[in-house]
Design a protein around this motif. Structure first.
Motif, PDB file in Angstrom:
ATOM      1  N   LYS A 109      19.211  19.843   0.024  1.00 46.74           N
ATOM      2  CA  LYS A 109      18.292  18.560  -0.142  1.00 46.74           C
ATOM      3  C   LYS A 109      18.940  17.617   0.707  1.00 46.74           C
ATOM      4  CE  LYS A 109      15.788  19.077  -4.413  1.00 46.74           C
ATOM      5  NZ  LYS A 109      15.713  18.392  -5.835  1.00 46.74           N
ATOM      6  N   TRP A 110      20.061  17.274   0.568  1.00 49.00           N
ATOM      7  CA  TRP A 110      20.961  16.433   1.428  1.00 49.00           C
ATOM      8  C   TRP A 110      20.675  16.229   2.809  1.00 49.00           C
ATOM      9  CZ3 TRP A 110      23.510  11.877  -0.486  1.00 49.00           C
ATOM     10  CH2 TRP A 110      24.262  11.224   0.446  1.00 49.00           C
ATOM     11  N   CYS A 111      20.798  17.691   3.207  1.00 48.87           N
ATOM     12  CA  CYS A 111      21.016  18.005   4.626  1.00 48.87           C
ATOM     13  C   CYS A 111      19.361  18.154   5.171  1.00 48.87           C
ATOM     14  CB  CYS A 111      21.935  19.296   5.057  1.00 48.87           C
ATOM     15  SG  CYS A 111      23.446  18.777   4.481  1.00 48.87           S
ATOM     16  N   GLU A 112      18.677  18.211   4.300  1.00 48.86           N
ATOM     17  CA  GLU A 112      17.311  18.408   4.726  1.00 48.86           C
ATOM     18  C   GLU A 112      16.648  17.130   5.468  1.00 48.86           C
ATOM     19  OE1 GLU A 112      13.429  17.998   2.060  1.00 48.86           O
ATOM     20  OE2 GLU A 112      14.089  20.197   1.950  1.00 48.86           O
ATOM     21  N   ILE A 113      17.130  15.970   5.115  1.00 49.68           N
ATOM     22  CA  ILE A 113      16.709  14.953   6.018  1.00 49.68           C
ATOM     23  C   ILE A 113      17.057  14.897   7.371  1.00 49.68           C
ATOM     24  CG2 ILE A 113      16.410  13.490   3.963  1.00 49.68           C
ATOM     25  CD1 ILE A 113      18.962  12.126   4.948  1.00 49.68           C
ATOM     26  N   TYR A 114      18.336  15.620   7.831  1.00 47.71           N
ATOM     27  CA  TYR A 114      18.789  15.823   8.979  1.00 47.71           C
ATOM     28  C   TYR A 114      18.096  16.968   9.774  1.00 47.71           C
ATOM     29  CZ  TYR A 114      21.644  16.989  13.094  1.00 47.71           C
ATOM     30  OH  TYR A 114      22.076  17.169  14.391  1.00 47.71           O
ATOM     31  N   LYS A 115      18.081  17.975   9.021  1.00 48.51           N
ATOM     32  CA  LYS A 115      17.314  19.306   9.668  1.00 48.51           C
ATOM     33  C   LYS A 115      15.934  19.248   9.925  1.00 48.51           C
ATOM     34  CE  LYS A 115      20.366  22.924   7.777  1.00 48.51           C
ATOM     35  NZ  LYS A 115      20.529  23.831   8.660  1.00 48.51           N
ATOM     36  N   ASP A 116      15.278  18.406   8.945  1.00 53.06           N
ATOM     37  CA  ASP A 116      13.825  18.154   9.453  1.00 53.06           C
ATOM     38  C   ASP A 116      13.399  17.012  10.078  1.00 53.06           C
ATOM     39  OD1 ASP A 116      13.479  20.659   7.804  1.00 53.06           O
ATOM     40  OD2 ASP A 116      12.813  19.493   6.045  1.00 53.06           O
ATOM     41  N   HIS A 142      34.146  17.331   6.879  1.00 52.42           N
ATOM     42  CA  HIS A 142      33.052  17.233   7.766  1.00 52.42           C
ATOM     43  C   HIS A 142      32.812  18.280   8.562  1.00 52.42           C
ATOM     44  CE1 HIS A 142      36.231  15.238  10.379  1.00 52.42           C
ATOM     45  NE2 HIS A 142      35.360  15.665  11.237  1.00 52.42           N
ATOM     46  N   THR A 143      33.837  18.955   9.175  1.00 49.37           N
ATOM     47  CA  THR A 143      33.683  19.999   9.968  1.00 49.37           C
ATOM     48  C   THR A 143      32.954  21.199   9.312  1.00 49.37           C
ATOM     49  OG1 THR A 143      35.828  21.072   9.639  1.00 49.37           O
ATOM     50  CG2 THR A 143      35.278  19.698  11.448  1.00 49.37           C
ATOM     51  N   GLU A 144      33.030  21.282   7.980  1.00 49.21           N
ATOM     52  CA  GLU A 144      32.342  22.557   7.069  1.00 49.21           C
ATOM     53  C   GLU A 144      31.003  22.038   7.090  1.00 49.21           C
ATOM     54  OE1 GLU A 144      33.161  25.444   5.790  1.00 49.21           O
ATOM     55  OE2 GLU A 144      35.073  25.403   6.940  1.00 49.21           O
ATOM     56  N   LEU A 145      30.535  20.850   6.863  1.00 51.35           N
ATOM     57  CA  LEU A 145      29.130  20.184   6.770  1.00 51.35           C
ATOM     58  C   LEU A 145      28.431  20.371   8.086  1.00 51.35           C
ATOM     59  CD1 LEU A 145      27.359  19.233   4.528  1.00 51.35           C
ATOM     60  CD2 LEU A 145      28.132  16.763   5.147  1.00 51.35           C
ATOM     61  N   GLN A 146      29.278  19.926   9.098  1.00 51.99           N
ATOM     62  CA  GLN A 146      28.634  20.332  10.369  1.00 51.99           C
ATOM     63  C   GLN A 146      28.009  21.522  10.640  1.00 51.99           C
ATOM     64  OE1 GLN A 146      31.427  18.241  12.834  1.00 51.99           O
ATOM     65  NE2 GLN A 146      30.204  16.453  12.896  1.00 51.99           N
ATOM     66  N   LYS A 147      28.938  22.472  10.220  1.00 54.33           N
ATOM     67  CA  LYS A 147      28.404  23.913  10.468  1.00 54.33           C
ATOM     68  C   LYS A 147      27.014  24.252   9.882  1.00 54.33           C
ATOM     69  CE  LYS A 147      33.310  25.592  10.892  1.00 54.33           C
ATOM     70  NZ  LYS A 147      34.197  26.387  10.336  1.00 54.33           N
ATOM     71  N   TYR A 148      27.060  23.781   8.575  1.00 53.49           N
ATOM     72  CA  TYR A 148      25.714  23.900   8.018  1.00 53.49           C
ATOM     73  C   TYR A 148      24.519  23.161   8.778  1.00 53.49           C
ATOM     74  CZ  TYR A 148      21.954  23.662   4.650  1.00 53.49           C
ATOM     75  OH  TYR A 148      20.654  23.981   4.100  1.00 53.49           O
ATOM     76  N   LEU A 149      24.928  21.945   9.004  1.00 55.03           N
ATOM     77  CA  LEU A 149      23.820  21.091   9.836  1.00 55.03           C
ATOM     78  C   LEU A 149      23.338  21.756  11.086  1.00 55.03           C
ATOM     79  CD1 LEU A 149      25.308  17.345   9.398  1.00 55.03           C
ATOM     80  CD2 LEU A 149      23.271  18.340   8.265  1.00 55.03           C
TER      81      LEU A 149
END
Length: 457
Positions: A248-255, A410-417
């Protein structure tokens, strides 16, 4: 007894180059300490890890006043924020830290493990009643629980809030929920409602670079009552609910509700794009209010409290300082260094400093200063501090995790983004590393327990 582990993380070949810009020139012509010995008077070195012309001017004026009052001279030094952690590590390893250091809270685990700074328990016991409850019941309580002693005095006080474009909200006629209805889901809905790409408006200043996992951490903790580990030191922020929360947190970036390049944004980019009119919200500390006051009309922005948990109604928030003052163990003048810190946080000096940086003073005696009154720009933050649901969860642990904060988180989170791994992978990789370090810490420090969330109660 807590083990002391020398955190020599950089190769020795780096020492000469990094020291060149921070105090090494003193050694060539006679250091400030050597001069002090000759003249029989202490002379201190002070390092600022978040320099700006305004901050340097403030400190140099304060040091001139301090010398006038005490006869003790203070030399101002600085290092850019991006290089600060590495440079202080080199200085600590080589025994050349300045007497007084502006320290980020995330570095204190490394500094205490390496035995680079001295405890100040006596000062706290003698002067603690002069400080606001949040410093005593949260900041110092956390520090003592993590490290066995208190090592630092905050430079100011911050809590988090949601800065938003009040004019955009009024323009679209959006009704922002309040109270228990102001949840993270409601916050995400607000972000989506404020996004209008035709007008080049995005709903949020998203943090994708260094520090990106920190605001997500508080959201994840809203599902666990504020905890990161169970009693045995196992990472618990990897449940299905937490995996869904990452999505949900990353949805705002992905979408596309935030600019695509925000995957590389840090603090500066987040604030600049909010005050510059590109983004409609930013979740950050009260210091952002200073930038808003300087760059935006008062009618265009406002502050909302942090969202509350849908599980227990708690408001996960920070109640800390951007930096704190610590004394190097290598200092030849610890008493004068403590005297300088006490001077810097004296009510009159602290109010001046906090106004400069958008902070809340840490001393009880703030007089009738309108900035910190009920109708002042910091009213929401003060309301949060008085909210019975205000909860300050622990961070990642009492051990040294500077290297993880500088890279892995942050690199782990960026990989998902960027679609390179799943949200579950993010929490598994980070959780495995944190579990390993926490269990090792518990094994190395007999009698240690898992840190608990703190409240003002």
């Amino acid at each position: 007894m807590k083990k002391r582990i020398l955190a020599a993380t950089l190769a020795a070949v780096m020492v000469g180059g990094l020291l060149a810009g921070c105090g090494s020139s003193d050694k060539k012509s006679g250091s400030s300490k050597d001069s002090a010995k000759d003249g029989g008077k202490a002379s201190l070195r002070f390092i600022d890890v978040s320099p700006s012309p305004e901050r340097q001017k403030y400190y140099e004026n304060a040091f001139a006043k301090f010398e006038e009052e005490t006869g003790v001279a203070v030399k101002y030094e600085s290092v850019p924020w991006d290089d600060a952690a590495d440079k202080l590590t080199v200085l600590g390893t080589s025994g050349q830290l300045p007497d007084v250091i502006t320290t980020h809270p995330l570095w204190l685990g490394q500094f205490t493990e390496a035995d680079w700074v001295i405890p100040i328990d006596d000062y706290v016991e003698e002067n603690g009643d002069q400080f606001v409850d949040a410093v005593r019941k949260i900041n110092w309580a956390q520090e003592k629980e993590r490290y066995g002693h208190v090592y630092s005095v905050p430079d100011g006080f911050m809590v988090k809030g949601i800065f938003y474009r009040k004019d955009w909200v009024e323009e679209i006629g959006y009704d922002i929920p309040t109270g228990d209805d102001w949840t993270y889901d409601a916050y995400f809905d607000l972000i989506k409602a404020l996004t209008d790409k035709d007008q080049k408006r995005y709903g949020n200043s998203f943090r994708g670079a260094r520090g990106a996992f920190d605001p997500l951490l508080a959201y994840l903790q809203s599902f666990t009552g504020g905890y990161v580990y169970d009693e045995e030191g196992n990472f618990i922020l990897n449940t299905p609910e937490c995996v869904e929360a990452v999505e949900k947190w990353c949805e705002i970036y992905k979408d596309g509700y935030v600019p695509e390049d925000s995957v590389n944004w840090g603090f500066v980019e987040m604030v600049d794009n909010f005050t510059g009119g590109l983004t409609g919200t930013i979740s950050n500390d009260s210091e952002v209010a200073k930038a808003c006051e300087e760059k935006m009309d008062a009618s265009k922005w406002g502050v909302l409290p942090m969202p509350v948990s849908t599980v227990d109604g708690k408001m996960m928030n920070t109640a800390g300082s951007p930096y704190s003052y610590t004394i190097a163990k290598s200092s030849e003048y610890p008493e004068e260094s403590m005297q300088l810190i006490d001077f810097l946080v004296r009510a009159d000096n602290n109010i001046e400093y906090c106004k400069m940086g958008g902070l809340i003073p840490i001393k009880k005696d703030v007089g009738d200063d309108a900035t910190y009154g009920e109708d002042g720009p910091y009213a929401v933050f003060l309301d949060e501090l008085n909210d019975p649901n205000f909860t300050v969860p622990p961070m990642y642990g009492p051990f040294n995790y500077t290297d993880l904060h500088q890279d892995m988180f942050h690199t782990e989170l960026q990989k998902y983004l960027l679609g390179q791994q799943s949200a579950e992978d993010v929490l598994t990789h980070i959780g495995d590393e944190l579990t390993t370090r926490m269990k090792q810490y518990l094994a190395d420090n007999e009698g240690s327990t898992i840190e608990t969330p703190k409240t003002m109660q």
